[in-house]
Write a protein that holds these residues in place. Structure first.
Motif, PDB file in Angstrom:
ATOM      1  N   SER A 126      -0.761  -0.957  -5.159  1.00  0.00           N
ATOM      2  CA  SER A 126      -0.865  -0.419  -6.677  1.00  0.00           C
ATOM      3  C   SER A 126      -2.214   0.423  -7.185  1.00  0.00           C
ATOM      4  N   LEU A 127      -3.019   0.091  -6.588  1.00  0.00           N
ATOM      5  CA  LEU A 127      -4.546   1.006  -6.784  1.00  0.00           C
ATOM      6  C   LEU A 127      -4.168   2.407  -6.101  1.00  0.00           C
TER       7      LEU A 127
ATOM      8  N   HIS B 235      -9.470  -1.888 -11.146  1.00  0.00           N
ATOM      9  CA  HIS B 235      -8.214  -2.524 -10.730  1.00  0.00           C
ATOM     10  C   HIS B 235      -8.318  -3.812 -10.945  1.00  0.00           C
ATOM     11  N   ALA B 236      -9.270  -4.722 -10.754  1.00  0.00           N
ATOM     12  CA  ALA B 236      -9.290  -6.247 -10.724  1.00  0.00           C
ATOM     13  C   ALA B 236      -8.898  -6.457 -12.266  1.00  0.00           C
TER      14      ALA B 236
ATOM     15  N   GLY C 184       7.695  -4.751  -4.420  1.00  0.00           N
ATOM     16  CA  GLY C 184       6.801  -4.026  -5.079  1.00  0.00           C
ATOM     17  C   GLY C 184       6.335  -2.671  -4.383  1.00  0.00           C
ATOM     18  N   VAL C 185       6.108  -2.867  -2.936  1.00  0.00           N
ATOM     19  CA  VAL C 185       5.530  -1.684  -2.371  1.00  0.00           C
ATOM     20  C   VAL C 185       6.737  -0.678  -2.289  1.00  0.00           C
TER      21      VAL C 185
ATOM     22  N   VAL D  16       2.496  -4.052 -11.378  1.00  0.00           N
ATOM     23  CA  VAL D  16       2.759  -4.408 -10.015  1.00  0.00           C
ATOM     24  C   VAL D  16       1.398  -5.186  -9.394  1.00  0.00           C
ATOM     25  N   CYS D  17       0.465  -4.690  -9.933  1.00  0.00           N
ATOM     26  CA  CYS D  17      -1.101  -5.290  -9.627  1.00  0.00           C
ATOM     27  C   CYS D  17      -0.865  -6.771 -10.394  1.00  0.00           C
ATOM     28  N   GLY D  18      -0.240  -6.742 -11.348  1.00  0.00           N
ATOM     29  CA  GLY D  18      -0.340  -8.115 -12.078  1.00  0.00           C
ATOM     30  C   GLY D  18       0.366  -9.248 -11.395  1.00  0.00           C
ATOM     31  N   VAL D  19       1.522  -8.622 -10.653  1.00  0.00           N
ATOM     32  CA  VAL D  19       2.284  -9.479  -9.648  1.00  0.00           C
ATOM     33  C   VAL D  19       1.391 -10.219  -8.558  1.00  0.00           C
TER      34      VAL D  19
END
Ligand SMILES: Nc1ncnc2c1ncn2[C@@H]1O[C@H](COP(=O)(O)OP(=O)(O)OP(=O)(O)O)[C@@H](O)[C@H]1O
Ligand SMILES: [Mg+2]
Lengths: 233, 627
Positions: free
Chosen positions: B363-364, B378-379, B484-485, B531-534
């Motif tokens: 996601s990053l 991104h954290a 997600g990917v 997506v990062c939240g997942v």
């Protein structure tokens, strides 16, 4: 003094210069003529090392220089005046000159603020003016003066007449003649044939990255066909 | 607030401003001339304190010995800085900006462990400055004499720098190179030595700032990242490359912090509010405000920080048959993993970590690579996902499945707000603003004890019954990660992805052909955040807890390392990078006390040996150059 033989240069994948050869003798003013995008600036950059030729040789004062870093080439006495001027706008006139200063060298005239003032009277009036506060013509003079502070034996001058007022163009022509008289060899890039006629001894014409004509100014002025083919807009 | 308390806090602010200026000014000078954002600058500051400790405890009994120790410490660190420049940076001046960041971050890791090895893990408290141990009376309050001296040092250094920069050839060359270093080279100046000189000078100033802190605070191992964070803020607020700007920004930030302390607990509109708690975020709030209002900083110059060294990239292509086949093999192996995994339970645990990292890094990469937005925070979205899910479970009693489903929503809402500000900026400024937002999220998590559990975080977050077996949770993680990917890849190869890349490569031209660059980038930001939240949600339930430490700046940087390690120009890069990084970190950290240094050296080797990233370099081996 300066010999370029068969250089090829690229920007990324784009082949810009193909087989460019030219020569500048001591004390001579040589002009490289060509239309926009013909490859004039790229040729000069390939000589000073800002663009590295993929093949071919550049010889200055008997030494191969095509693999050297720009600062080493400059230190050998080959000066470069970029077309975009690239004045240090935050620095005063004197400080701009200081950046260009190099030790005196044998077989080349030595410059200081006094002597440059004789060449470019405008600069004498404004030693502490910031580069960013100068007019285009004044900046053009400063960029040449800055390069001269390195006491070069030969300078590469990229379109000094571009985008400056007619009176400044006349002053530029005057300055180039002064430099020649002082013994500095000059390779000049130009689109302005009229200006070139005034100052140069010999000419090369470049088109699409290749040399198409080579000869004296008299030969060029007599050759209307070449002029029409490569220089007419 | 009483006038005496105010005066003392004001002076305290000035003393901090001096130190802050000393660190930030070197960072700013180095950036101005070399265009390198030097992460290791905080490490020079830390080394300054430690070296000063060793010197002062030996020769610092007299005032003369003390001040000589200060200067010597700075000098020693300047030499270290010089070596870093000569050995490392010189090789990477032409490398992409992010690689340089990564390399200097590796230096941070190495210096941290070197310091640990030399001085040990304990905090070291230095003696007070001889001759300046007393205090003076300020409106009836005591103020340390030493701090008054410190207050004078900042302006004195500013004056000295001003002298060097305007009255010496070295200084004139620095100023010229800050503007156009190639032209300086073409005029016969050897840039390499200029760069070395500036780097050593910057290290000297940072170390001096550190050394001077010795009588005020203990030498501590974590101080490097704190210092670099503060210095970044000052430099960005003041304007990258501007020295008076750094001075002004150091003053403003230090004073605002001091005033927050002075005000302390107070009641505003009937709500009790602690200003001293605000000190952890206030500088980031200032930075965010400045970046929005004047993106180039208070005294910086528009456009000074942009670097048009973007690599010409081979367009992204859908995977060819061979790559697809490889993908299937990997996927089948992953599905079969729990079969062997039961024999090695740890494999499953590590694999879950790796999968979470893959989702995080992919996601990053989505916003960094194709989006061209280099996020250093991104954290934040990881944290919003993790804390969002955790709070729903703990505070509202949601079931785990529902909370996990809400994790991307929480992160997307955050990304929607932060992204609206961030996508207006580019380059280093964007990186800093994303960092600022991440820092704000972090400090809310850290400070809002009643809600988030403060530094302990939220504990007791366990998966639902049917997922309680490790292998079951593994399959959940695998499914969501693969989904997600694939989603992000699919988007990149769809028109939206083309628009995103067009906006990165040439915003003006993209605009001209009718692409709404702002909205495209904004939505890209939100999607990546979701997506990062997942990943954050999966992480929380796999660990059973979430704490501020897990969403600190370190995680953002790990993400960057993963993406760059794998290669930013390939789709598979972040996957390879995340897996490799997580595995290496786990391996080294378990086996080796000095794992940070080992990681640092690994990063350096990779940066120097694989400038395209691991996946990029492998691809280069197989794919012929496209003409
Ligand atoms: N940095 C660059 N990257 C890619 N291509 C370039 C770059 N600079 C120039 N070119 C291309 O190289 C060719 C030659 O350019 P060059 O600047 O040498 O021309 P020129 O003769 O100096 O023209 P002008 O009179 O406009 O200054 C042009 O087609 C130009 O588009
Ligand atoms: Mg040109």
């Amino acid at each position: 003094m300066l010999q370029i033989s068969k250089i090829h240069s690229y920007y990324g994948q784009a082949h810009i210069l193909t087989d460019v050869s030219l020569e500048v003798n001591a004390g001579e003013v040589v002009v490289l003529l060509g239309r926009n995008g013909a490859g004039k600036s790229t040729t000069l950059k390939s000589i000073i090392g800002l663009v590295r030729p993929a093949s071919g040789a550049v010889v200055f004062a008997g030494t191969r220089i095509e693999r050297l870093a720009p600062y080493r080439i400059a230190r050998m006495g080959l000066g470069y005046v970029p077309e975009e001027r690239r004045i240090f706008t935050d620095l005063s006139v004197l400080e701009n000159l200081e950046v260009g200063r190099q030790p005196p060298r044998a077989r080349a005239p030595t410059w200081d603020f006094e002597k440059l003032g004789a060449l470019f009277p405008n600069l004498r009036e404004m030693p502490d003016r910031l580069g960013g506060r100068m007019s285009g013509g004044e900046q053009q003079m400063l960029t040449i003066a800055r390069t001269l502070m390195g006491n070069p034996a030969c300078i590469l001058l990229d379109e000094p007449s571009e985008g400056v007022a007619p009176v400044i163009v006349d002053q530029m022509a005057e300055a180039i003649r002064g430099l020649k008289a002082a013994g500095v060899a000059i390779l000049l890039s130009e689109q302005n044939l009229h200006f070139a006629m005034e100052v140069a001894d010999r000419a090369y014409i470049i088109e699409k990255g290749g040399i198409r004509f080579e000869g004296t100014m008299q030969a060029l002025s007599a050759n209307a066909e070449v002029q029409a083919q490569y220089l007419a807009v | 607030m009483s006038p005496d308390a105010f005066a003392v806090q004001f002076l305290n602010g000035l003393a901090s401003a001096s130190t802050l200026f000393l660190i930030a000014v070197g960072l700013s000078l180095i950036f101005g001339v070399t265009r390198i954002v030097n992460f290791a600058h905080g490490s020079f500051y830390m080394l300054g304190i430690f070296v000063a400790y060793s010197l002062v405890t030996r020769i610092g009994d007299s005032p003369f010995g003390f001040w000589v120790s200060m200067l010597l410490a700075a000098l020693v660190v300047a030499i270290v800085g010089l070596l870093v420049e000569l050995v490392l940076l010189r090789r990477i001046y032409q490398a992409p900006e992010l690689f340089q960041l990564l390399a200097t971050f590796a230096v941070v890791l190495i210096v941290r462990d070197a310091t640990l090895a030399i001085w040990g893990p304990e905090d070291l408290l230095g003696p007070r400055a001889p001759g300046l141990k007393g205090s003076v009376d300020i409106l009836g309050r005591q103020f340390p004499t030493y701090d008054l001296v410190l207050i004078c040092i900042g302006p004195a250094v500013l004056a000295a720098l001003w002298f060097v920069l305007t009255r010496t050839r070295f200084g004139v060359l620095i100023r010229a190179a800050t503007q156009d270093r190639d032209m300086v080279g073409a005029l016969g100046v050897n840039q390499a030595w200029l760069f070395s000189g500036v780097f050593a000078l910057g290290a000297f100033l940072a170390a001096l700032g550190g050394a001077l802190q010795l009588p005020r605070e203990p030498a501590n191992l974590g101080i490097d990242l704190v210092a670099i964070g503060e210095a970044f803020v000052v430099v960005v607020v003041g304007g990258m490359g501007s020295i008076p700007g750094a001075f002004l920004a150091a003053f403003i930030i230090a004073e605002i912090k001091a005033m927050c302390f002075a005000i302390g607990q107070t009641t505003l509109f009937g709500v009790s509010f602690s200003f001293s708690k605000l000190t952890l975020v206030v500088e980031f709030l200032v930075m965010a405000a400045v970046l929005i209002w004047r993106p180039w900083g208070l005294m910086g110059r528009p456009g000074a920080a942009t670097r048009n060294a973007a690599e010409i990239e081979v367009p992204l292509k859908p995977a060819d048959a061979r790559t697809r086949k490889l993908g299937w093999v990997v996927l089948i192996a992953l599905v079969l993993l729990p079969l062997v995994g039961t024999a090695f339970p740890y494999t499953i645990v590590l694999s879950i970590d790796i999968l979470v990292a893959v989702l995080f890094a992919t996601s990053l990469h989505f916003i960094m690579g194709p989006g061209g937005m280099h996020s250093f925070g991104h954290a934040a979205y990881f944290g919003l996902g993790a804390y969002g899910a955790g709070l729903l479970v703990k505070q509202l009693g949601w079931p785990m499945e529902g909370a996990l489903a809400a994790a991307p929503v929480a992160a997307a809402v955050g990304a929607l707000i932060f992204g609206w500000f961030c996508v207006r900026l580019s380059g280093v400024y964007l990186a800093m603003l994303t960092l600022a937002f991440a820092q704000i999220v972090w400090s809310i998590a850290f400070q809002w004890d009643e809600l988030t559990g403060g530094s302990n975080g939220i504990v007791g977050l366990w998966p639902a019954e049917w997922l309680s077996e490790k292998w079951a949770y593994y399959y959940l993680t695998l499914t969501l990660t693969v989904a997600g990917v694939l989603l992000l890849w699919r988007v990149l190869l769809a028109p939206f992805g083309y628009a995103l890349r067009a906006g990165r490569d040439s915003p003006l031209r993209a605009d001209a052909i009718g692409i709404d660059v702002f909205h495209t980038q904004w939505m890209g930001f939100v999607l990546a955040g979701a997506v990062c939240g997942v990943a954050g949600g999966l992480f929380a339930f796999s660990k059973g807890s979430i704490a501020p430490e897990a969403i600190s700046v370190g995680r953002s940087i790990d993400g960057l390392v993963m993406v760059l390690l794998g290669g930013i120009q390939t789709l598979s890069g972040p996957v390879v990078g995340a897996a490799l990084f997580t595995w290496l970190q786990d391996l080294i950290a378990r086996e080796f006390q000095y794992w940070r240094a080992a990681l640092g050296f690994t990063i350096l080797v990779l940066v120097l040996a694989f400038p395209l990233g691991v996946a990029g370099s492998i691809k280069r081996l197989f794919v012929k150059e496209v003409a």
